[in-house]
Design a protein around this motif. Structure first.
Motif, PDB file in Angstrom:
ATOM      1  N   PHE A 535      24.708   7.040 -28.891  1.00  0.00           N
ATOM      2  CA  PHE A 535      25.050   8.097 -29.354  1.00  0.00           C
ATOM      3  C   PHE A 535      25.507   9.322 -28.408  1.00  0.00           C
ATOM      4  O   PHE A 535      25.143   9.250 -27.148  1.00  0.00           O
ATOM      5  N   ASP A 536      26.420   9.954 -28.981  1.00  0.00           N
ATOM      6  CA  ASP A 536      27.040  11.135 -28.106  1.00  0.00           C
ATOM      7  C   ASP A 536      25.670  12.152 -27.631  1.00  0.00           C
ATOM      8  O   ASP A 536      24.781  12.231 -28.090  1.00  0.00           O
ATOM      9  N   ALA A 537      26.210  12.339 -26.255  1.00  0.00           N
ATOM     10  CA  ALA A 537      24.906  13.258 -25.581  1.00  0.00           C
ATOM     11  C   ALA A 537      25.597  14.515 -24.851  1.00  0.00           C
ATOM     12  O   ALA A 537      26.876  14.440 -24.633  1.00  0.00           O
ATOM     13  N   THR A 538      24.764  15.256 -24.597  1.00  0.00           N
ATOM     14  CA  THR A 538      25.190  16.336 -23.719  1.00  0.00           C
ATOM     15  C   THR A 538      24.489  16.478 -22.243  1.00  0.00           C
ATOM     16  O   THR A 538      23.498  15.968 -22.305  1.00  0.00           O
ATOM     17  N   ALA A 539      25.220  16.688 -21.176  1.00  0.00           N
ATOM     18  CA  ALA A 539      24.467  16.798 -19.996  1.00  0.00           C
ATOM     19  C   ALA A 539      24.911  17.949 -19.034  1.00  0.00           C
ATOM     20  O   ALA A 539      25.691  18.718 -19.360  1.00  0.00           O
ATOM     21  N   THR A 540      24.184  18.202 -17.883  1.00  0.00           N
ATOM     22  CA  THR A 540      24.788  19.366 -17.083  1.00  0.00           C
ATOM     23  C   THR A 540      25.073  18.716 -15.804  1.00  0.00           C
ATOM     24  O   THR A 540      24.355  17.785 -15.374  1.00  0.00           O
ATOM     25  N   ALA A 541      26.193  19.352 -15.106  1.00  0.00           N
ATOM     26  CA  ALA A 541      26.503  18.867 -13.972  1.00  0.00           C
ATOM     27  C   ALA A 541      25.535  18.946 -12.912  1.00  0.00           C
ATOM     28  O   ALA A 541      24.689  19.883 -12.879  1.00  0.00           O
ATOM     29  N   GLY A 542      25.363  18.103 -12.001  1.00  0.00           N
ATOM     30  CA  GLY A 542      24.304  17.952 -10.919  1.00  0.00           C
ATOM     31  C   GLY A 542      23.123  17.414 -11.394  1.00  0.00           C
ATOM     32  O   GLY A 542      22.055  17.049 -10.708  1.00  0.00           O
ATOM     33  N   ARG A 543      23.009  16.999 -12.867  1.00  0.00           N
ATOM     34  CA  ARG A 543      21.519  16.725 -13.089  1.00  0.00           C
ATOM     35  C   ARG A 543      21.684  15.273 -14.033  1.00  0.00           C
ATOM     36  O   ARG A 543      22.674  14.919 -14.840  1.00  0.00           O
ATOM     37  N   ALA A 544      20.770  14.392 -13.922  1.00  0.00           N
ATOM     38  CA  ALA A 544      20.681  13.006 -14.310  1.00  0.00           C
ATOM     39  C   ALA A 544      20.147  13.340 -15.908  1.00  0.00           C
ATOM     40  O   ALA A 544      19.750  14.538 -16.219  1.00  0.00           O
ATOM     41  N   PHE A 545      20.500  12.545 -16.724  1.00  0.00           N
ATOM     42  CA  PHE A 545      20.050  12.677 -18.047  1.00  0.00           C
ATOM     43  C   PHE A 545      19.880  11.397 -18.716  1.00  0.00           C
ATOM     44  O   PHE A 545      20.115  10.255 -18.244  1.00  0.00           O
ATOM     45  N   THR A 546      19.317  11.293 -19.726  1.00  0.00           N
ATOM     46  CA  THR A 546      18.880   9.914 -20.553  1.00  0.00           C
ATOM     47  C   THR A 546      19.650   9.872 -21.919  1.00  0.00           C
ATOM     48  O   THR A 546      20.023  10.510 -22.506  1.00  0.00           O
ATOM     49  N   LEU A 547      20.246   8.548 -21.775  1.00  0.00           N
ATOM     50  CA  LEU A 547      21.211   8.021 -22.924  1.00  0.00           C
ATOM     51  C   LEU A 547      20.567   6.881 -23.436  1.00  0.00           C
ATOM     52  O   LEU A 547      20.245   5.945 -23.290  1.00  0.00           O
ATOM     53  N   PRO A 548      20.132   7.360 -24.897  1.00  0.00           N
ATOM     54  CA  PRO A 548      19.475   6.098 -25.559  1.00  0.00           C
ATOM     55  C   PRO A 548      20.472   5.161 -26.099  1.00  0.00           C
ATOM     56  O   PRO A 548      21.629   5.512 -26.857  1.00  0.00           O
ATOM     57  N   VAL A 549      20.035   3.816 -26.266  1.00  0.00           N
ATOM     58  CA  VAL A 549      21.015   2.833 -26.404  1.00  0.00           C
ATOM     59  C   VAL A 549      20.098   1.631 -27.127  1.00  0.00           C
ATOM     60  O   VAL A 549      18.993   1.656 -26.929  1.00  0.00           O
ATOM     61  N   ALA A 550      20.774   1.205 -28.192  1.00  0.00           N
ATOM     62  CA  ALA A 550      20.251   0.239 -28.986  1.00  0.00           C
ATOM     63  C   ALA A 550      21.162  -0.828 -29.100  1.00  0.00           C
ATOM     64  O   ALA A 550      22.304  -0.556 -29.055  1.00  0.00           O
ATOM     65  N   VAL A 551      20.444  -2.210 -29.124  1.00  0.00           N
ATOM     66  CA  VAL A 551      21.510  -3.404 -29.133  1.00  0.00           C
ATOM     67  C   VAL A 551      21.072  -4.156 -30.454  1.00  0.00           C
ATOM     68  O   VAL A 551      19.861  -4.443 -30.283  1.00  0.00           O
ATOM     69  N   ALA A 552      21.853  -4.477 -31.209  1.00  0.00           N
ATOM     70  CA  ALA A 552      21.338  -5.255 -32.444  1.00  0.00           C
ATOM     71  C   ALA A 552      22.185  -6.568 -32.600  1.00  0.00           C
ATOM     72  O   ALA A 552      23.364  -6.694 -32.444  1.00  0.00           O
ATOM     73  N   ALA A 553      21.462  -7.628 -33.036  1.00  0.00           N
ATOM     74  CA  ALA A 553      22.063  -8.940 -33.430  1.00  0.00           C
ATOM     75  C   ALA A 553      21.204  -9.424 -34.639  1.00  0.00           C
ATOM     76  O   ALA A 553      19.984  -9.690 -34.381  1.00  0.00           O
ATOM     77  N   PRO A 554      21.604  -9.494 -35.737  1.00  0.00           N
ATOM     78  CA  PRO A 554      21.078  -9.944 -37.012  1.00  0.00           C
ATOM     79  C   PRO A 554      20.441 -11.334 -36.630  1.00  0.00           C
ATOM     80  O   PRO A 554      20.967 -12.180 -36.228  1.00  0.00           O
ATOM     81  N   GLY A 555      19.109 -11.630 -37.016  1.00  0.00           N
ATOM     82  CA  GLY A 555      18.533 -12.547 -36.724  1.00  0.00           C
ATOM     83  C   GLY A 555      17.964 -12.796 -35.354  1.00  0.00           C
ATOM     84  O   GLY A 555      17.307 -13.908 -35.154  1.00  0.00           O
ATOM     85  N   SER A 556      18.014 -12.215 -34.362  1.00  0.00           N
ATOM     86  CA  SER A 556      17.591 -12.379 -33.157  1.00  0.00           C
ATOM     87  C   SER A 556      16.901 -11.252 -32.574  1.00  0.00           C
ATOM     88  O   SER A 556      17.103 -10.193 -32.790  1.00  0.00           O
ATOM     89  N   VAL A 557      16.000 -11.588 -31.459  1.00  0.00           N
ATOM     90  CA  VAL A 557      15.434 -10.794 -30.812  1.00  0.00           C
ATOM     91  C   VAL A 557      16.278 -10.506 -29.519  1.00  0.00           C
ATOM     92  O   VAL A 557      16.825 -11.504 -28.632  1.00  0.00           O
ATOM     93  N   VAL A 558      16.701  -9.340 -29.263  1.00  0.00           N
ATOM     94  CA  VAL A 558      17.815  -8.729 -28.358  1.00  0.00           C
ATOM     95  C   VAL A 558      17.050  -8.541 -27.167  1.00  0.00           C
ATOM     96  O   VAL A 558      16.144  -7.784 -27.044  1.00  0.00           O
ATOM     97  N   ALA A 559      17.469  -9.230 -25.970  1.00  0.00           N
ATOM     98  CA  ALA A 559      16.813  -8.896 -24.639  1.00  0.00           C
ATOM     99  C   ALA A 559      18.137  -8.839 -23.754  1.00  0.00           C
ATOM    100  O   ALA A 559      19.003  -9.649 -23.795  1.00  0.00           O
TER     101      ALA A 559
END
Length: 810
Positions: A535-559
């Motif tokens: 998802f689109d995110a915002t951040a500030t120069a000089g600072r680390a930030f968190t980006l949420p990510v999801a991976v999907a594959a129908p019928g599978s446990v994604v790792a």
């Protein structure tokens, strides 16, 4: 309440027309009132009564009883009414009032109507000089059951009674001539009705000495058995000469003709107001502006009862609100039934007032038609309004979301009341995994549905092959396994996966391919496709930030592992847990960055995938610290500036302004700078601003400080041209004032203090030039004198006193 409107939307916004208000009391126009008074008035004793002197909006309809041909007011003869029977049946004389105003409930006939104008009736030929009866300005009031009154301003002219005695004119004022009982209204339709006044069985007690009411009539011999009276209060207010025309004084002859004839009422209804709304199915998050077009809002219907448009056409409110099921002012709903957004989200945003342009000239307090809270209600009853809609503004309220209109400024106008439902939705994305099967064996399709706002979609999915439904399923946790039939032929079959939507989550669809083979596939199954969602995110120069990510594959446990790159540079990585990861992304340069988010699966049964996400990196907000020096006029002072921003070493320039004047500038080095303040600063307070320019990663900032500059210290010295002079001669003393970094200016006072007691001091003043002045002393008597030079100081230099010198006069 208006019924909800169901709208199918395909490929864009819909324009929806609001349903009008349900039947209720309406303001009407051009009402007509037609009445023949009574059957008795059609025949009288000497012939039909005379109708004359009509004025205002009153006109006469001359019936065939008087040789006329009117056919607009026709009543059935006795016993249906008091109209006398004839063969052929004659039509009555009648009076018609037009241009009436008031209100009517078209569903029940409940009315409050009034007309202007008058007519005069006389029951006798002119030679009898009987008093005229003057009927003016009728007013008809009926309730929903049909009961009510018909009143006139009623006058009786001067004349003579049946005995020839003169009778004075009487003004009875407004009086109800007849009453109506429940059920009096018949023939009710969309534009009129007939109302029959009460008479039969109405008792009246007339003054003593006059002919009493006869109430003993029977139906023997085919008689009607009628006895009764017009409104008793009216009857008893009349003079004795005309009173018997209005109540039963017997049971035979013309007595059956005395009941009042029916009243015919017709009216024109204003066309019901309606609105169209440019879009009624909106995103559940954020603010949407919709265009509302209104028609049928006749300005004359609403007159304000409170400021600012009291007494003038006050128009209609157009509002996004959340209202109760019973919300209409015309239905008696209180203001608490209508909840609109408050504050800045209310008037001028979610609520706009459509007001005729002509009403602003009379507004009090004065209003501006250019204000955002107003739009013009045009003379043809139309308006255009821009209304802002946001579901969150009314999340805590109860009721139905919608665009509502109703009369503004206090009046109740049922025709103005409309409701257009607003629905909210969340977009969904459907994903169907390609599948394979051996011909003749069962197959299934794995389906996953995502909602844009993080909801877990519920509801039904169906799979189609062409137009045929080949499978259905119910989502659980946003997923479903849809069983497919076994009759697919060998080959590839493109299937359409459709999600029907549920609640606010919108429908969506995708395609998947079912591959049917002749024999079991011996090779390992092809890896399943995966989908990376970031998802689109915002951040500030000089600072680390968190980006949420999801991976999907129908019928599978994604790792597997997630890697985030800014161009070719790896800026973050993480390991999935249950298909999700919060990736810590290292600090990025300011600006809009397009990051590539890549997924590498742990298992070979899944395919790698990637996506991109846009991140807006804002410049860092700096912390600017200035260490201000103690400053003295004539001395150079240095201010120390430190600019810090988390994770960055700010660069750029720091400038110092005294008011608007630039007095110092220096470039940052390692986030710090030294600023030399000019020694020419005048003594006193200076409003200084240290302005940091910012750089590509750091925003600018300003620090203000009042700096007090001290005066420069001075040292004074005095030198006599000679320490001894003769009496009568004038000595001289040279005074020098030195100041660090500055030139002393101003006055020097030299004091000559005789050492002899009782002799007054004398003083001489000189003006410094380049910090020096030579002062000529006055002639002095013999003796010893102390000579003291004192410098008073100036705006930038402090004062001082020179060492005392001794002068001897011989």
């Amino acid at each position: 309440m208006a019924a909800a409107v169901a709208v199918a939307v395909a490929g864009g916004a819909a324009v929806v027309a609001a349903t009008p208000a349900s039947a209720a009391v309406e303001t009407i126009k051009n009402a007509t009132f037609t009445w023949g008074v009574s059957g008795y008035a059609q025949v009288g004793i000497f012939g039909p009564w005379t109708f004359k002197d009509l004025s205002g909006n009153a006109t006469q309809l001359v019936g065939s009883v008087s040789g006329g041909s009117q056919s607009e007011y026709v009543v059935a003869p006795k016993p249906a009414t008091s109209m006398p029977f004839s063969d052929p049946q004659k039509t009555p004389n009648a009076v018609r009032f037009t241009a009436g105003t008031g209100t009517v409930d078209p569903a029940t006939g409940a009315s409050t109507l009034s007309w202007t104008g008058s007519y005069t009736v006389n029951a006798y030929p002119a030679l009898y000089n009987a008093p005229n009866e003057i009927y003016s300005d009728p007013k008809l009031t009926l309730n929903a059951q049909g009961s009510g009154t018909l009143s006139f301003h009623f006058e009786v002219g001067a004349g003579v009674d049946q005995a020839g005695a003169p009778t004075p004119a009487q003004d009875l004022g407004r009086v109800a001539l007849v009453n109506f009982a429940n059920g009096a209204v018949t023939g009710l339709d969309a534009d009129g009705y007939t109302a029959t006044p009460a008479y039969q069985g109405v008792a009246v007690t007339v003054p003593e000495g006059e002919t009493a009411q006869v109430a003993s009539c029977t139906t023997d011999g085919g008689a009607t058995g009628w006895w009764g009276s017009w409104n008793p209060a009216f009857v008893n207010a009349l003079p004795a000469s005309v009173r018997p025309h209005f109540y039963s004084t017997g049971c035979t002859g013309n007595q059956d003709l005395k009941p009042a004839l029916p009243v015919d009422v017709s009216f024109e209804r204003y066309a019901p107001a309606s609105v169209t709304v440019s879009s009624t199915d909106l995103q559940s998050d954020g603010t949407t502006e919709v265009t509302v077009q209104g028609t049928g809002f006749a300005p004359a219907l609403a007159t304000g009862t409170r400021p600012p448009f009291a007494g003038v056409a006050s128009g209609a409110y157009i509002a996004f609100g959340r209202y109760a099921d019973v919300w209409r002012p015309s239905a008696g709903a209180p203001p608490s039934a209508r909840t609109n957004p408050a504050g800045a989200n209310g008037t001028g945003a979610a609520v706009v007032w459509a007001v005729p342009a002509a009403s602003f000239a009379a507004s009090s307090p004065a209003q501006s038609p250019a204000a955002t809270s107003y739009t013009e209600l045009r003379t043809d009853g139309t308006f255009t309004a821009k209304i802002k809609v946001n579901k969150a503004w009314l999340a805590s309220a109860a009721g139905n979301y919608g665009i509502y209109t109703y009369a503004g400024g206090g009046p109740t106008v049922a025709q103005y009341e409309t409701f257009t439902p607003i629905t909210f939705h969340t977009e969904s994305v459907t994903f169907g995994a390609d599948a394979s099967a051996v011909v003749g064996t069962p197959a299934s399709l794995q389906v996953k549905v995502y909602a844009a706002d993080g909801q877990v979609p519920a509801g039904e999915v169906e799979v189609r092959s062409g137009a045929d439904v080949v499978g259905t399923g119910t989502l659980s946790g946003g997923k479903a396994t849809v069983a497919l039939p076994t009759d697919f032929a060998v080959g590839d079959h493109e299937l359409t996966v459709k999600y029907a939507g549920s609640g606010e989550v919108r429908p969506s669809q995708a395609t998947a391919v079912l591959t049917v083979t002749d024999a079991p596939v011996v090779e390992p199954p092809a890896p399943s496709a995966t989908e990376v969602v970031a998802f689109d995110a915002t951040a500030t120069a000089g600072r680390a930030f968190t980006l949420p990510v999801a991976v999907a594959a129908p019928g599978s446990v994604v790792a597997g592992a997630i890697t985030v790159r800014d161009g070719a540079k790896v800026v973050g990585s993480a390991t999935l847990t249950a298909g999700r990861a919060n990736v810590a992304v290292s600090a990025l340069a300011a600006g809009t960055r397009s990051l590539t988010v890549s997924f590498v699966p742990t298992a070979s049964t899944l395919l790698a995938s990637h996506t991109t996400v846009s991140v807006a990196v804002a410049k860092a907000a700096p912390a600017v610290k200035v260490t201000w020096p103690a400053a003295t006029h004539g001395k150079v002072a240095t201010a120390a500036v430190a600019v810090a921003a988390a994770g960055l070493v700010p660069t750029g320039t720091v400038q110092v302004f005294d008011g608007t004047k630039l007095v110092g500038s220096s470039a940052l080095s390692a986030g710090a700078a030294k600023l030399t303040l000019p020694k020419t600063f005048t003594a006193g307070s200076h409003a200084l601003r240290a302005v940091y320019s910012g750089d590509s990663q750091t925003a600018g900032a300003t620090v203000s400080r009042t700096l007090t500059v001290a005066t420069a210290s001075s040292t004074s010295s005095a030198t006599l041209s000679s320490s001894a002079v003769k009496a009568g001669a004038r000595g001289k003393v040279t005074v020098t004032v030195a100041a660090t970094g500055a030139t002393a200016t101003g006055k020097v006072v030299v004091t000559i203090d005789p050492r002899a007691k009782g002799v007054k001091n004398r003083t001489v003043t000189g003006t410094l030039n380049a910090g020096k002045v030579t002062v000529t002393l006055p002639k002095l008597a013999k003796g010893a004198y102390s000579v003291t030079a004192t410098y008073a100081g100036s705006a930038n230099v402090a004062g001082s006193t020179a060492k005392v010198r001794t002068l001897t006069v011989r």
